[in-house]
Design a protein around this motif. Sequence first.
Motif, PDB file in Angstrom:
ATOM      1  N   LEU A 118     -95.296  75.088 -34.341  1.00  0.00           N
ATOM      2  CA  LEU A 118     -93.669  76.272 -34.420  1.00  0.00           C
ATOM      3  C   LEU A 118     -93.264  76.050 -33.552  1.00  0.00           C
ATOM      4  O   LEU A 118     -93.266  74.706 -33.358  1.00  0.00           O
ATOM      5  N   SER A 119     -92.275  76.508 -34.049  1.00  0.00           N
ATOM      6  CA  SER A 119     -90.863  76.284 -33.019  1.00  0.00           C
ATOM      7  C   SER A 119     -90.995  75.705 -31.588  1.00  0.00           C
ATOM      8  O   SER A 119     -91.819  77.008 -30.800  1.00  0.00           O
ATOM      9  N   GLY A 120     -90.565  74.838 -31.297  1.00  0.00           N
ATOM     10  CA  GLY A 120     -90.435  74.553 -29.764  1.00  0.00           C
ATOM     11  C   GLY A 120     -92.183  73.831 -29.441  1.00  0.00           C
ATOM     12  O   GLY A 120     -92.627  73.858 -27.681  1.00  0.00           O
ATOM     13  N   LYS A 176     -92.089  69.075 -31.906  1.00  0.00           N
ATOM     14  CA  LYS A 176     -91.861  68.468 -32.532  1.00  0.00           C
ATOM     15  C   LYS A 176     -90.449  67.309 -32.440  1.00  0.00           C
ATOM     16  O   LYS A 176     -90.777  66.564 -32.265  1.00  0.00           O
ATOM     17  N   SER A 177     -89.931  68.170 -31.766  1.00  0.00           N
ATOM     18  CA  SER A 177     -88.371  66.856 -31.910  1.00  0.00           C
ATOM     19  C   SER A 177     -88.425  65.922 -31.164  1.00  0.00           C
ATOM     20  O   SER A 177     -87.699  65.033 -30.656  1.00  0.00           O
ATOM     21  N   TYR A 178     -89.190  66.791 -30.198  1.00  0.00           N
ATOM     22  CA  TYR A 178     -89.534  64.955 -28.445  1.00  0.00           C
ATOM     23  C   TYR A 178     -90.406  63.993 -29.259  1.00  0.00           C
ATOM     24  O   TYR A 178     -90.635  63.107 -28.756  1.00  0.00           O
ATOM     25  N   GLU A 208     -78.968  67.209 -32.612  1.00  0.00           N
ATOM     26  CA  GLU A 208     -80.391  67.177 -31.426  1.00  0.00           C
ATOM     27  C   GLU A 208     -80.190  65.763 -31.200  1.00  0.00           C
ATOM     28  O   GLU A 208     -81.276  64.944 -29.506  1.00  0.00           O
ATOM     29  N   GLN A 242     -91.105  73.738 -39.357  1.00  0.00           N
ATOM     30  CA  GLN A 242     -91.761  75.332 -38.127  1.00  0.00           C
ATOM     31  C   GLN A 242     -92.169  75.842 -39.733  1.00  0.00           C
ATOM     32  O   GLN A 242     -93.077  77.194 -39.228  1.00  0.00           O
ATOM     33  N   VAL A 266     -98.347  72.982 -25.544  1.00  0.00           N
ATOM     34  CA  VAL A 266     -96.542  72.077 -25.539  1.00  0.00           C
ATOM     35  C   VAL A 266     -96.266  70.587 -25.362  1.00  0.00           C
ATOM     36  O   VAL A 266     -97.331  71.118 -24.828  1.00  0.00           O
ATOM     37  N   VAL A 309     -98.725  63.829 -25.870  1.00  0.00           N
ATOM     38  CA  VAL A 309     -97.241  63.047 -26.625  1.00  0.00           C
ATOM     39  C   VAL A 309     -97.094  62.001 -25.154  1.00  0.00           C
ATOM     40  O   VAL A 309     -97.529  63.360 -24.158  1.00  0.00           O
ATOM     41  N   GLU A 355     -82.942  63.401 -22.703  1.00  0.00           N
ATOM     42  CA  GLU A 355     -82.955  65.053 -23.614  1.00  0.00           C
ATOM     43  C   GLU A 355     -81.947  65.511 -24.285  1.00  0.00           C
ATOM     44  O   GLU A 355     -81.055  65.460 -23.365  1.00  0.00           O
ATOM     45  N   GLU A 378     -81.050  72.368 -26.015  1.00  0.00           N
ATOM     46  CA  GLU A 378     -81.816  73.273 -25.151  1.00  0.00           C
ATOM     47  C   GLU A 378     -81.686  73.932 -24.162  1.00  0.00           C
ATOM     48  O   GLU A 378     -81.767  73.181 -23.188  1.00  0.00           O
TER      49      GLU A 378
END
Length: 514
Positions: A166-168, A171-173, A202, A410, A460, A478, A485, A489
Amino acid sequence: MENREEIGTVISGQESPSPSSVDFVVNKGIVHRGQFVELPCSQGTMFALVNDVFKTNRYFERADSVKEFESSGSALFEQFPTAEWEYLVARTRPLGVFTKEGLTKRPTFPPSPGTRVSLAKKESLEKFLQFDMESGLHLGEVEHHGLSVNLNMSSLLKKHLAILALSGAGKSYLVSVLLEELLDRKREDGRIATVVLDPHGEYSSFAEPPNEKAAKDYSSKTKLVKARDIKIGVPRLSVNVVSGIIPGLSAPQKRDLSRLLSKLKSEMKQGLGPFDLTDLREAISRDEAIKENSKGPLIAWLDSLREMHLFGKTDNPSIVDLVKPGQLTVIDLGDLIDLKKKQVIVSHFAQRLFFERRNKTVPPFLLVLEEAHQFVPQMAKSETAISRSIVRTIAREGRKFGASLCLVSQRPVQLDTTSLSQCNTHIILRIMNPYDLKHIGESSEGLDSKSQEMITSLRVGEALIVGEATHYPVFFKVRQRKSQESKHEISLEKAALQFEEGKEKKDSETEELL
Ligand SMILES: Nc1ncnc2c1ncn2[C@@H]1O[C@H](COP(=O)(O)OP(=O)(O)OP(=O)(O)O)[C@@H](O)[C@H]1O
Ligand SMILES: [Mg+2]
């Protein structure tokens, strides 16, 4: 087995021990969900994943007697040594057996009750999970075992990767960590090219030298392409591509368009040079073979394409110049609002990359598709899913050519199942939505219901990996990223403050002017 850390003993219950479930009572220390244990069995050494831990105490088993004692005024635990009867029981799922010959087998026979259970040793886990400690991609750590998650690049990417959460959830990290690993690879270990289609801008931070001293600089290995600079060369367009963008072309119109495109292409080769949509439009209006009632709509359609300001005489940038081994190309779509235009760009890059890879003019590559449900939607009609068919093609055929996909989403429910089912490794971070969970359970092979349940309690940056890359589901944390970064955000508080400060400044400037 020398130097094993024994922690418990297999107990006998109604359904355990069996080849699919082994419970043990913990004699020493604590055991956590997600930990690995090993125990001797007749076939060799069995590896099992702790799915659940619970406490039992026979003094508190019967509601009626607990109530009776408690209400009689004398608390139960004061009269009897109840604490001594509390047990910690771990429920495990056997994953495989390491035979004496060094092979991994599916467990087909249970260990005996009374068998001693140990925490899995780091070295045996590395081997069992097929981690590639030498040249694997280091994505994180298995908690409680101090074990680096180093995944073999081929097993992780060759048959495509999906990152779902889900969002946040991070994933992108995680994608950034993956990009760093790919960029840090040594030439002799095999370096692929990476292209990220980035709907939120991003990843552009990879192209900039970092402000923070501690952050690693990847700018010399990163090329940034801004959406506004992209041009798609018309001479390379095929009728199929065009009719994918403008739905509703009739068969005769497609034939006419195809004929004129071929004509212009051959004129180009004869020395007239490349052409664009204006030239194509003129050719249509000059052409006498096209029926008048067909011409008008064709021209109108071409005009709608021209309004996208996306087409030119040649490709810009050229894929072959862009995509290099050990380099990252970020295609920043952050400024675009129109989904159709984004899909056209995604479709274009995916097609060109796949085509050039088949011709071996570009290196093996990984194409990362963020917000994949927008570009490969499950339900949408084909005219609103322009990029779907090429992504499906790469998902189906890419592995033969060294063309890999990483789909990030997501909304797994909205993601095309044809493409998702071709992703042989799934990395799942926190997910709460029951529909998404069910969908993931159905599309991730080897994901049992207990692991599914554990996904909802991930924090997270914690992830579960299932599929080709590890063979067994592994929970891991992770690792910290090395790169800076992106500034994309910011907190709601900060955004609100920025707005008000900006407004105050403007107001005072206006006052000064008056
Ligand atoms: N492994 C991690 N370690 C530390 N912080 C993390 C980790 N993963 C994510 N975060 C933090 O959590 C926030 C959200 O992460 P991220 O942007 O990766 O989420 P996402 O899943 O991509 O969300 P979206 O679906 O909205 O794109 C970020 O601020 C990031 O710094
Ligand atoms: Mg994200």
